[in-house]
Enzyme design. Structure first.
Site, PDB file in Angstrom:
ATOM      1  N   LYS A  50      17.658  -2.765  32.176  1.00 31.11           N
ATOM      2  CA  LYS A  50      18.164  -2.656  33.556  1.00 31.11           C
ATOM      3  C   LYS A  50      17.042  -2.155  34.466  1.00 31.11           C
ATOM      4  O   LYS A  50      16.015  -1.640  33.984  1.00 31.11           O
ATOM      5  CB  LYS A  50      19.355  -1.697  33.586  1.00 31.11           C
ATOM      6  CG  LYS A  50      19.022  -0.265  33.184  1.00 31.11           C
ATOM      7  CD  LYS A  50      20.278   0.574  32.972  1.00 31.11           C
ATOM      8  CE  LYS A  50      19.933   1.989  32.527  1.00 31.11           C
ATOM      9  NZ  LYS A  50      21.126   2.734  32.113  1.00 31.11           N
ATOM     10  N   ARG A 148      32.793   8.674  34.762  1.00 31.86           N
ATOM     11  CA  ARG A 148      32.448   7.663  35.754  1.00 31.86           C
ATOM     12  C   ARG A 148      33.170   6.387  35.342  1.00 31.86           C
ATOM     13  O   ARG A 148      34.394   6.394  35.328  1.00 31.86           O
ATOM     14  CB  ARG A 148      30.933   7.521  35.983  1.00 31.86           C
ATOM     15  CG  ARG A 148      30.051   7.607  34.758  1.00 31.86           C
ATOM     16  CD  ARG A 148      28.564   7.366  35.048  1.00 31.86           C
ATOM     17  NE  ARG A 148      27.991   6.611  33.936  1.00 31.86           N
ATOM     18  CZ  ARG A 148      26.710   6.399  33.743  1.00 31.86           C
ATOM     19  NH1 ARG A 148      25.827   6.863  34.611  1.00 31.86           N
ATOM     20  NH2 ARG A 148      26.270   5.715  32.721  1.00 31.86           N
ATOM     21  N   HIS A 177      29.351   6.648  26.306  1.00 26.46           N
ATOM     22  CA  HIS A 177      28.004   7.096  26.704  1.00 26.46           C
ATOM     23  C   HIS A 177      28.001   8.622  26.704  1.00 26.46           C
ATOM     24  O   HIS A 177      28.953   9.251  27.149  1.00 26.46           O
ATOM     25  CB  HIS A 177      27.719   6.553  28.112  1.00 26.46           C
ATOM     26  CG  HIS A 177      26.286   6.638  28.535  1.00 26.46           C
ATOM     27  ND1 HIS A 177      25.232   6.333  27.713  1.00 26.46           N
ATOM     28  CD2 HIS A 177      25.731   6.980  29.730  1.00 26.46           C
ATOM     29  CE1 HIS A 177      24.087   6.487  28.384  1.00 26.46           C
ATOM     30  NE2 HIS A 177      24.371   6.877  29.593  1.00 26.46           N
ATOM     31  N   ARG A 233      21.762   1.718  21.744  1.00 23.37           N
ATOM     32  CA  ARG A 233      21.236   1.202  23.018  1.00 23.37           C
ATOM     33  C   ARG A 233      20.052   2.064  23.431  1.00 23.37           C
ATOM     34  O   ARG A 233      20.206   3.258  23.677  1.00 23.37           O
ATOM     35  CB  ARG A 233      22.317   1.323  24.112  1.00 23.37           C
ATOM     36  CG  ARG A 233      23.666   0.775  23.742  1.00 23.37           C
ATOM     37  CD  ARG A 233      24.637   0.879  24.933  1.00 23.37           C
ATOM     38  NE  ARG A 233      24.864   2.234  25.407  1.00 23.37           N
ATOM     39  CZ  ARG A 233      25.863   3.009  25.030  1.00 23.37           C
ATOM     40  NH1 ARG A 233      26.764   2.576  24.170  1.00 23.37           N
ATOM     41  NH2 ARG A 233      25.987   4.220  25.519  1.00 23.37           N
ATOM     42  N   TYR A 277      -1.894  12.801  56.799  1.00 21.98           N
ATOM     43  CA  TYR A 277      -0.915  13.264  57.788  1.00 21.98           C
ATOM     44  C   TYR A 277      -0.708  14.772  57.760  1.00 21.98           C
ATOM     45  O   TYR A 277      -0.687  15.385  56.688  1.00 21.98           O
ATOM     46  CB  TYR A 277       0.444  12.610  57.509  1.00 21.98           C
ATOM     47  CG  TYR A 277       0.505  11.125  57.813  1.00 21.98           C
ATOM     48  CD1 TYR A 277       0.324  10.648  59.107  1.00 21.98           C
ATOM     49  CD2 TYR A 277       0.775  10.207  56.802  1.00 21.98           C
ATOM     50  CE1 TYR A 277       0.399   9.295  59.383  1.00 21.98           C
ATOM     51  CE2 TYR A 277       0.854   8.853  57.075  1.00 21.98           C
ATOM     52  CZ  TYR A 277       0.660   8.394  58.368  1.00 21.98           C
ATOM     53  OH  TYR A 277       0.736   7.060  58.634  1.00 21.98           O
ATOM     54  N   CYS A 324       0.531   8.885  51.488  1.00 19.47           N
ATOM     55  CA  CYS A 324       1.062   8.067  52.580  1.00 19.47           C
ATOM     56  C   CYS A 324       1.910   6.938  52.006  1.00 19.47           C
ATOM     57  O   CYS A 324       2.050   6.803  50.797  1.00 19.47           O
ATOM     58  CB  CYS A 324      -0.064   7.474  53.410  1.00 19.47           C
ATOM     59  SG  CYS A 324      -1.284   8.675  53.987  1.00 19.47           S
ATOM     60  N   MET A 325       2.433   6.097  52.878  1.00 17.64           N
ATOM     61  CA  MET A 325       3.238   4.979  52.396  1.00 17.64           C
ATOM     62  C   MET A 325       2.404   4.016  51.534  1.00 17.64           C
ATOM     63  O   MET A 325       2.881   3.517  50.520  1.00 17.64           O
ATOM     64  CB  MET A 325       3.855   4.222  53.575  1.00 17.64           C
ATOM     65  CG  MET A 325       4.839   3.150  53.152  1.00 17.64           C
ATOM     66  SD  MET A 325       5.512   2.206  54.529  1.00 17.64           S
ATOM     67  CE  MET A 325       6.603   3.395  55.288  1.00 17.64           C
ATOM     68  N   ASP A 326       1.161   3.808  51.947  1.00 18.32           N
ATOM     69  CA  ASP A 326       0.355   2.761  51.308  1.00 18.32           C
ATOM     70  C   ASP A 326      -1.005   3.218  50.805  1.00 18.32           C
ATOM     71  O   ASP A 326      -1.725   2.438  50.205  1.00 18.32           O
ATOM     72  CB  ASP A 326       0.111   1.617  52.307  1.00 18.32           C
ATOM     73  CG  ASP A 326       1.355   1.291  53.098  1.00 18.32           C
ATOM     74  OD1 ASP A 326       2.330   0.877  52.459  1.00 18.32           O
ATOM     75  OD2 ASP A 326       1.364   1.505  54.325  1.00 18.32           O
TER      76      ASP A 326
HETATM   77  C1  LIG Z   1      20.797   3.226  30.831  1.00 18.24           C
HETATM   78  C2  LIG Z   1      21.769   3.298  29.730  1.00 18.24           C
HETATM   79  C3  LIG Z   1      21.328   3.432  28.406  1.00 18.24           C
HETATM   80  C4  LIG Z   1      19.871   3.666  28.036  1.00 18.24           C
HETATM   81  O1  LIG Z   1      19.570   5.027  28.184  1.00 18.24           O
HETATM   82  P1  LIG Z   1      18.122   5.600  27.725  1.00 18.24           P
HETATM   83  O2  LIG Z   1      18.248   7.058  27.931  1.00 18.24           O
HETATM   84  O3  LIG Z   1      17.126   4.982  28.650  1.00 18.24           O
HETATM   85  O4  LIG Z   1      17.927   5.174  26.325  1.00 18.24           O
HETATM   86  C5  LIG Z   1      22.276   3.395  27.398  1.00 18.24           C
HETATM   87  N1  LIG Z   1      23.594   3.250  27.687  1.00 18.24           N
HETATM   88  C6  LIG Z   1      24.045   3.128  28.945  1.00 18.24           C
HETATM   89  C7  LIG Z   1      25.510   2.985  29.187  1.00 18.24           C
HETATM   90  C8  LIG Z   1      23.151   3.167  30.004  1.00 18.24           C
HETATM   91  O5  LIG Z   1      23.612   3.062  31.252  1.00 18.24           O
END
Ligand SMILES: *Cc1c(COP(=O)(O)O)cnc(C)c1O
Length: 407
Positions: A50, A148, A177, A233, A277, A324-326
């Site tokens: 992601k 959540r 999670h 995951r 700045y 700065c920004m850039d």
């Molecule tokens: C982002 C996410 C992960 C991965 O988490 P890490 O700490 O980067 O391994 C796993 N499960 C869910 C539901 C997530 O949103």
């Protein structure tokens, strides 16, 4: 023709290297994935890509993760899954978070797996599957403490029965999670595992077979908190970064991305003169300095102003004044030339700031620093230390350095 394409590719890499860019080591990525898989043996592995693979580029990292043995990819939004499909990724992809309703039909027709974690999502997914005449594959999201997205454990069995009974839905998995697997003092995870195991056992006892039961993120894998599950995951640790200071990756893990730039201008700041700045840095001595074309709009946190550092010619170069920004200015040793390479962020093995250093200095974490990398920073991908591909999202350009065989 092929030779010409090779030359074009080398020219393109040289172009990109002459400015701010990211280097990503795909071999190190594969080794990190193999290490994590070995820590959760016997089950399947999801590489979480992601947020454009936490800033590392989802198109190329997604493909590389599958090549490295990942069974599935995880994303947060349907659009991220569709982006991967458009890049040719055919592997299973799970959208971990709440799906955007308008994109459900496209997700289902592209074979993207969806997380069901609210009544509204359940109804919308069923309706979209009905309208498209295709069944939707889903994982049921269970809220064991995050509060959540997800159904409470008390609701899960009834929801699973509804999904199981629906001809439009294939219930492939259940997941939850952890809230605190990256804390040293963690009073939450064991209870979350208990809750999850109790409810998933009940679902299976009722005859609803689940292909996947999953809980663990990177921190839980590193701590061995897998529970009774058959899929893990991992995001942050696949990139070689630690979930937290308390739950670090061990020294075998390799951070895979480093951000580089170049010295655009060398100059001397005279005593009494200020830099950048708001004059937050004023020189007391004559100071050698370099202007570097990277800023907070590239992903370098503004909060590292005056406290962060870079590495030029092997020497630590403190940031002078505001980011700065850039652009940003750093103190340099004598003799640095314009055009010299600047290591902005990386593994720390050359003395540069790590993502964790920058996160600490900026009052955030390494996840946020990595994901801040902006579309105008091109990425160069390495195998065996050599460029094999590049991607410039702002220019809509991507390519391989190794020409495809003529078949
Ligand atoms: C982002 C996410 C992960 C991965 O988490 P890490 O700490 O980067 O391994 C796993 N499960 C869910 C539901 C997530 O949103």
């Amino acid at each position: 023709m092929l030779a010409e394409r090779m030359i074009d590719a080398q020219l393109r890499i040289r172009q990109l290297r002459s400015g701010t860019h990211a280097l990503i080591d795909l071999d190190a990525y594969a080794r990190n994935i193999a290490r994590l898989r070995a820590m959760a043996p016997g089950g399947a592995f999801m590489a979480v890509v992601k947020a454009d693979a936490y800033g590392h580029g989802a198109a190329i990292c997604g493909q590389a993760a599958i090549q490295a043995g990942a069974d599935m990819l995880g994303v947060a939004r349907i659009s991220e899954a569709l982006y991967l499909r458009a890049q040719g990724v055919t592997a299973p992809i799970l959208v971990l978070g709440p799906p955007s309703e308008g994109a459900l039909a496209d997700a289902i027709s592209s074979g993207v797996t969806l997380a069901v974690g609210s009544e509204r999502a359940l109804v919308a997914i069923e309706a979209a599957a009905g309208a498209s005449g295709m069944s939707a594959t889903v994982h049921l999201k269970m809220d064991t403490g995050m509060r959540r997205y997800g159904f409470l454990s008390s609701e899960i069995v009834a929801i699973a029965e509804r999904l199981h009974a629906s001809p439009l839905i294939e219930l492939e998995g259940v997941f939850t999670h952890f809230t605190s697997s990256d804390d040293l003092v963690d009073t939450s995870t064991p209870g979350q595992i208990d809750q999850f195991e109790r409810v998933t056992d009940e679902i299976e006892r009722l005859g609803m077979g689940l292909r996947y039961r999953h809980m663990a993120n990177s921190a839980a894998i590193l701590r061995g908190q897998i529970g009774r599950s058959n899929l893990v995951r991992s995001g942050i640790a696949t990139y070689g970064l630690s979930p937290s200071d308390e739950v670090p990756v061990d020294e075998r893990f390799e951070p895979i991305m480093s951000i580089r730039s170049v010295v655009a201008r060398r100059f001397v700041v005279q005593p009494g003169e200020s830099v950048s700045y708001n004059q937050t840095f004023v020189a007391d001595l004559s100071t050698q300095a370099a202007d570097i074309p990277i800023g907070y709009a590239d992903g370098l946190p503004r909060n590292v102003s005056n406290i962060g550092w870079f590495v030029i010619d092997g020497e630590r170069c403190p940031i002078l004044g505001r980011v700065c920004m850039d652009q940003v200015v750093a103190r340099t040793p004598d003799g640095v030339s314009e055009g010299a390479e600047v290591i902005i962020l990386g593994s720390g093995c050359d003395g540069e700031m790590t993502y964790a250093d920058a996160g600490r200095l900026a009052g955030t974490n390494n996840y946020e620093v990595a994901t801040r990398l902006m579309a105008r920073v091109p990425r160069i991908y390495l195998r065996d230390g050599q460029p094999v591909a590049w991607e410039h999202l702002l220019e809509g350009d991507r390519g391989n350095c190794v020409p495809a065989s003529m078949g």
